[in-house]
Write a protein that holds these residues in place. Sequence first.
Motif, PDB file in Angstrom:
ATOM      1  N   LEU A  55      88.610  41.078  38.928  1.00 24.41           N
ATOM      2  CA  LEU A  55      87.430  41.421  39.683  1.00 24.41           C
ATOM      3  C   LEU A  55      87.539  40.587  41.006  1.00 24.41           C
ATOM      4  CD1 LEU A  55      84.859  40.859  36.712  1.00 24.41           C
ATOM      5  CD2 LEU A  55      85.444  42.845  37.793  1.00 24.41           C
ATOM      6  N   ALA A  56      88.236  39.331  41.195  1.00 23.71           N
ATOM      7  CA  ALA A  56      87.823  38.785  42.484  1.00 23.71           C
ATOM      8  C   ALA A  56      88.863  39.628  43.552  1.00 23.71           C
ATOM      9  CB  ALA A  56      88.701  37.229  42.144  1.00 23.71           C
ATOM     10  N   CYS A  57      90.196  39.889  43.010  1.00 22.05           N
ATOM     11  CA  CYS A  57      90.837  40.607  44.004  1.00 22.05           C
ATOM     12  C   CYS A  57      90.335  41.885  44.435  1.00 22.05           C
ATOM     13  CB  CYS A  57      92.282  41.299  43.041  1.00 22.05           C
ATOM     14  SG  CYS A  57      93.190  39.842  42.784  1.00 22.05           S
ATOM     15  N   VAL A  58      89.430  42.558  43.630  1.00 22.97           N
ATOM     16  CA  VAL A  58      88.614  43.789  44.339  1.00 22.97           C
ATOM     17  C   VAL A  58      87.690  43.311  45.248  1.00 22.97           C
ATOM     18  CG1 VAL A  58      86.943  45.479  43.536  1.00 22.97           C
ATOM     19  CG2 VAL A  58      89.125  45.131  42.085  1.00 22.97           C
ATOM     20  N   LEU A  59      86.986  42.344  44.871  1.00 22.34           N
ATOM     21  CA  LEU A  59      86.127  41.631  45.614  1.00 22.34           C
ATOM     22  C   LEU A  59      86.692  41.152  47.054  1.00 22.34           C
ATOM     23  CD1 LEU A  59      83.148  40.618  46.546  1.00 22.34           C
ATOM     24  CD2 LEU A  59      83.657  38.773  45.132  1.00 22.34           C
ATOM     25  N   PHE A  60      87.549  40.647  47.199  1.00 22.06           N
ATOM     26  CA  PHE A  60      88.233  39.884  48.370  1.00 22.06           C
ATOM     27  C   PHE A  60      89.013  40.877  49.272  1.00 22.06           C
ATOM     28  CE2 PHE A  60      87.748  35.738  46.056  1.00 22.06           C
ATOM     29  CZ  PHE A  60      87.303  34.971  47.085  1.00 22.06           C
ATOM     30  N   LEU A  61      89.246  41.956  48.448  1.00 22.99           N
ATOM     31  CA  LEU A  61      90.111  43.213  49.213  1.00 22.99           C
ATOM     32  C   LEU A  61      88.778  43.898  49.905  1.00 22.99           C
ATOM     33  CD1 LEU A  61      92.383  44.889  46.790  1.00 22.99           C
ATOM     34  CD2 LEU A  61      92.960  43.903  48.977  1.00 22.99           C
ATOM     35  N   MET A  62      87.730  44.081  49.469  1.00 20.99           N
ATOM     36  CA  MET A  62      86.424  44.579  50.198  1.00 20.99           C
ATOM     37  C   MET A  62      86.128  43.839  51.293  1.00 20.99           C
ATOM     38  SD  MET A  62      84.304  45.831  46.715  1.00 20.99           S
ATOM     39  CE  MET A  62      82.970  46.643  47.737  1.00 20.99           C
ATOM     40  N   LEU A  63      86.037  42.501  50.965  1.00 20.44           N
ATOM     41  CA  LEU A  63      85.710  41.328  52.038  1.00 20.44           C
ATOM     42  C   LEU A  63      86.566  41.375  53.041  1.00 20.44           C
ATOM     43  CD1 LEU A  63      84.204  38.374  50.071  1.00 20.44           C
ATOM     44  CD2 LEU A  63      83.082  40.047  51.449  1.00 20.44           C
ATOM     45  N   ASP A  64      87.871  41.735  52.738  1.00 20.45           N
ATOM     46  CA  ASP A  64      88.990  41.591  53.865  1.00 20.45           C
ATOM     47  C   ASP A  64      88.679  42.709  54.763  1.00 20.45           C
ATOM     48  OD1 ASP A  64      90.067  39.043  52.840  1.00 20.45           O
ATOM     49  OD2 ASP A  64      91.694  40.234  51.818  1.00 20.45           O
ATOM     50  N   ALA A  65      88.388  43.971  54.061  1.00 22.80           N
ATOM     51  CA  ALA A  65      88.231  45.038  55.149  1.00 22.80           C
ATOM     52  C   ALA A  65      87.204  45.050  55.883  1.00 22.80           C
ATOM     53  CB  ALA A  65      88.083  46.368  54.037  1.00 22.80           C
ATOM     54  N   TYR A  66      86.157  44.168  55.442  1.00 21.25           N
ATOM     55  CA  TYR A  66      84.909  44.230  56.270  1.00 21.25           C
ATOM     56  C   TYR A  66      84.875  43.234  57.239  1.00 21.25           C
ATOM     57  CZ  TYR A  66      79.716  44.176  57.154  1.00 21.25           C
ATOM     58  OH  TYR A  66      78.550  44.300  57.754  1.00 21.25           O
ATOM     59  N   PHE A  67      85.742  42.165  57.072  1.00 19.61           N
ATOM     60  CA  PHE A  67      85.682  40.861  57.678  1.00 19.61           C
ATOM     61  C   PHE A  67      85.929  41.177  59.139  1.00 19.61           C
ATOM     62  CE2 PHE A  67      87.810  37.004  59.338  1.00 19.61           C
ATOM     63  CZ  PHE A  67      87.089  36.087  58.416  1.00 19.61           C
ATOM     64  N   PRO A  68      86.429  42.111  59.844  1.00 17.91           N
ATOM     65  CA  PRO A  68      86.646  42.223  61.312  1.00 17.91           C
ATOM     66  C   PRO A  68      85.223  42.651  61.944  1.00 17.91           C
ATOM     67  CG  PRO A  68      88.497  43.160  60.287  1.00 17.91           C
ATOM     68  CD  PRO A  68      87.586  42.969  59.159  1.00 17.91           C
ATOM     69  N   ASN A  69      84.331  43.298  61.069  1.00 15.66           N
ATOM     70  CA  ASN A  69      82.961  43.789  61.398  1.00 15.66           C
ATOM     71  C   ASN A  69      81.968  42.658  61.420  1.00 15.66           C
ATOM     72  OD1 ASN A  69      83.896  46.297  61.788  1.00 15.66           O
ATOM     73  ND2 ASN A  69      83.859  47.005  59.825  1.00 15.66           N
ATOM     74  N   ILE A  70      82.258  41.457  60.940  1.00 16.21           N
ATOM     75  CA  ILE A  70      81.385  40.284  61.121  1.00 16.21           C
ATOM     76  C   ILE A  70      81.419  39.243  62.095  1.00 16.21           C
ATOM     77  CG2 ILE A  70      80.723  38.289  59.644  1.00 16.21           C
ATOM     78  CD1 ILE A  70      82.135  39.433  57.031  1.00 16.21           C
ATOM     79  N   SER A  71      80.374  39.506  62.964  1.00 14.05           N
ATOM     80  CA  SER A  71      80.316  38.805  64.210  1.00 14.05           C
ATOM     81  C   SER A  71      80.042  37.359  63.966  1.00 14.05           C
ATOM     82  CB  SER A  71      79.299  39.397  65.179  1.00 14.05           C
ATOM     83  OG  SER A  71      78.053  39.561  64.548  1.00 14.05           O
ATOM     84  N   ASN A  72      79.464  37.036  62.972  1.00 10.88           N
ATOM     85  CA  ASN A  72      78.720  35.512  62.822  1.00 10.88           C
ATOM     86  C   ASN A  72      80.103  34.750  62.265  1.00 10.88           C
ATOM     87  OD1 ASN A  72      77.254  33.388  62.194  1.00 10.88           O
ATOM     88  ND2 ASN A  72      75.587  34.320  61.314  1.00 10.88           N
ATOM     89  N   ALA A  73      80.213  33.631  63.202  1.00  8.70           N
ATOM     90  CA  ALA A  73      81.304  32.780  62.711  1.00  8.70           C
ATOM     91  C   ALA A  73      81.189  31.956  61.494  1.00  8.70           C
ATOM     92  CB  ALA A  73      81.667  31.743  63.988  1.00  8.70           C
ATOM     93  N   LYS A  74      79.906  31.667  61.036  1.00  9.64           N
ATOM     94  CA  LYS A  74      79.701  30.947  60.249  1.00  9.64           C
ATOM     95  C   LYS A  74      79.664  31.714  58.962  1.00  9.64           C
ATOM     96  CE  LYS A  74      76.419  27.399  61.965  1.00  9.64           C
ATOM     97  NZ  LYS A  74      74.922  27.091  61.684  1.00  9.64           N
ATOM     98  N   GLU A  75      79.542  32.972  58.848  1.00 14.63           N
ATOM     99  CA  GLU A  75      79.631  33.853  57.797  1.00 14.63           C
ATOM    100  C   GLU A  75      81.233  33.886  57.382  1.00 14.63           C
ATOM    101  OE1 GLU A  75      77.831  37.584  58.157  1.00 14.63           O
ATOM    102  OE2 GLU A  75      75.637  36.609  58.209  1.00 14.63           O
ATOM    103  N   ARG A  76      82.030  33.937  58.611  1.00 16.52           N
ATOM    104  CA  ARG A  76      83.322  34.094  58.310  1.00 16.52           C
ATOM    105  C   ARG A  76      84.033  32.892  57.891  1.00 16.52           C
ATOM    106  NH1 ARG A  76      86.424  37.245  63.074  1.00 16.52           N
ATOM    107  NH2 ARG A  76      85.266  39.178  63.173  1.00 16.52           N
ATOM    108  N   LYS A  77      83.373  31.719  58.199  1.00 16.42           N
ATOM    109  CA  LYS A  77      83.755  30.419  57.621  1.00 16.42           C
ATOM    110  C   LYS A  77      83.544  30.326  56.037  1.00 16.42           C
ATOM    111  CE  LYS A  77      83.045  25.549  58.266  1.00 16.42           C
ATOM    112  NZ  LYS A  77      82.360  24.453  58.865  1.00 16.42           N
TER     113      LYS A  77
END
Length: 224
Positions: free
Chosen positions: A80-102
């Motif tokens: 389940l974690a692999c699926v979740l983090f794969l989705m976050l990795d795909a969406y990561f470049p679209n996150i403009s807030n540096a705190k959320e990325r952190k």
Amino acid sequence: MQNSAYGASLAGGAFDLANFLKQPQTILRFLSWIFSIVVFATITAEGYTNTQGKDQNQCMFHKADSACSYGVGVGVLAFLACVLFLMLDAYFPNISNAKERKYIVLSDLAFSAAWTFLWFICFCVLTNLWTKTDSNIVVADAARGVIAFSFFSIITWSLLTYFALARYRQGVNEFEQDYRDPANDHNAPYQSSPYSSTSGPSGYQQSPFSNTQETPGAYQPPSY
């Protein structure tokens, strides 16, 4: 502000599937995902045996049901974690807030480190129990496969921990280089007030009305 944060450029770029699939983290997550499936699916399908006609099946690892339950639990959560983090990795470049990325990078780092340790425990426990098990009464290939893929999972999750740590350090360094507190920066030149005159003498400027004003206290009679 900074042009990038925690290993990816700021939001605005289009998603590149080919580049995403070539990233080391993506490959490692796919491998970890596959390894977790092999572990919990093998234990669920072939990890329990019943050779003495008992009502309940027993774990093939020295009849320790807790060991099989542990392997299934770690494998399912890793899946389940692999699926979740794969989705976050795909969406990561679209996150403009540096705190959320952190927060995402820190979550990835903490989870990857924890699952590296849990897979290590799983490998050690199953290996130890397998040395005490009679291989003639269980499916030996299935047991060896679970142990082998538990070991492979240690490698993939430790590499994911390394990449998450590198991305976190990169983000911290980028923030420190791009931002300086003016109150603590003693090397920065003193900036004059924007209201000060840029031309003319820098000394005291006499008021333009000083020459037209009469001496205080002198009485001037009105003229008729």
